[in-house]
Motif scaffolding. Structure first.
Motif, PDB file in Angstrom:
ATOM      1  N   MET A   1      47.397  18.210  16.987  1.00 21.51           N
ATOM      2  CA  MET A   1      48.068  19.422  16.550  1.00 21.51           C
ATOM      3  C   MET A   1      49.561  19.275  16.874  1.00 21.51           C
ATOM      4  N   PRO A   2      50.435  19.535  15.864  1.00 21.81           N
ATOM      5  CA  PRO A   2      51.870  19.384  16.099  1.00 21.81           C
ATOM      6  C   PRO A   2      52.396  20.480  17.025  1.00 21.81           C
ATOM      7  N   SER A   3      53.443  20.151  17.740  1.00 20.86           N
ATOM      8  CA  SER A   3      54.027  21.130  18.654  1.00 20.86           C
ATOM      9  C   SER A   3      54.889  22.134  17.887  1.00 20.86           C
ATOM     10  N   VAL A   4      55.123  23.261  18.519  1.00 17.83           N
ATOM     11  CA  VAL A   4      55.943  24.300  17.918  1.00 17.83           C
ATOM     12  C   VAL A   4      57.369  23.778  17.727  1.00 17.83           C
ATOM     13  N   MET A   5      57.867  23.056  18.728  1.00 27.16           N
ATOM     14  CA  MET A   5      59.222  22.509  18.634  1.00 27.16           C
ATOM     15  C   MET A   5      59.320  21.498  17.490  1.00 27.16           C
ATOM     16  N   GLY A   6      58.292  20.690  17.322  1.00 27.73           N
ATOM     17  CA  GLY A   6      58.279  19.714  16.238  1.00 27.73           C
ATOM     18  C   GLY A   6      58.298  20.402  14.885  1.00 27.73           C
ATOM     19  N   LEU A   7      57.525  21.462  14.727  1.00 29.21           N
ATOM     20  CA  LEU A   7      57.499  22.224  13.472  1.00 29.21           C
ATOM     21  C   LEU A   7      58.861  22.867  13.183  1.00 29.21           C
ATOM     22  N   LEU A   8      59.471  23.423  14.246  1.00 29.76           N
ATOM     23  CA  LEU A   8      60.778  24.042  14.063  1.00 29.76           C
ATOM     24  C   LEU A   8      61.831  23.015  13.663  1.00 29.76           C
ATOM     25  N   LYS A   9      61.807  21.845  14.270  1.00 29.95           N
ATOM     26  CA  LYS A   9      62.753  20.784  13.922  1.00 29.95           C
ATOM     27  C   LYS A   9      62.558  20.337  12.478  1.00 29.95           C
ATOM     28  N   GLU A  10      61.323  20.262  12.047  1.00 27.41           N
ATOM     29  CA  GLU A  10      61.009  19.882  10.666  1.00 27.41           C
ATOM     30  C   GLU A  10      61.586  20.903   9.677  1.00 27.41           C
TER      31      GLU A  10
END
Length: 78
Positions: A1-10
């Motif tokens: 599961m991707p991290s919240v920070m990773g999703l926001l950066k994307e």
């Protein structure tokens, strides 16, 4: 599961790319607008100048020169 920070950066990266694309489109649109403004001003100046072919012929006597009326469907300049 991707991290919240990773999703926001994307999403941030995608938003930045979209902004760059829109800025490029805006620059193109502004350049086109500037060309149209220059063209309109140039045409206005040219239409404002009297042309030699439109000047009245020199008449030696005082009689008025007959002028033909506008033909149906002709365009009258402003």
């Amino acid at each position: 599961m991707p991290s919240v920070m990773g999703l926001l950066k994307e999403r941030e990266r995608a938003a930045r790319q979209r902004v760059e694309i829109l800025q490029a489109e805006l620059q193109e649109a502004e350049a086109a607008l500037e060309r149209f403004v220059i063209a309109r001003e140039t045409v206005g100046q040219l239409l404002a100048e009297p042309r030699e072919c439109e000047q009245k012929p020199v008449v030696r006597d005082a009689r008025p020169v007959p002028v033909a009326g506008a033909a149906p469907g002709s365009v009258v300049p402003v």
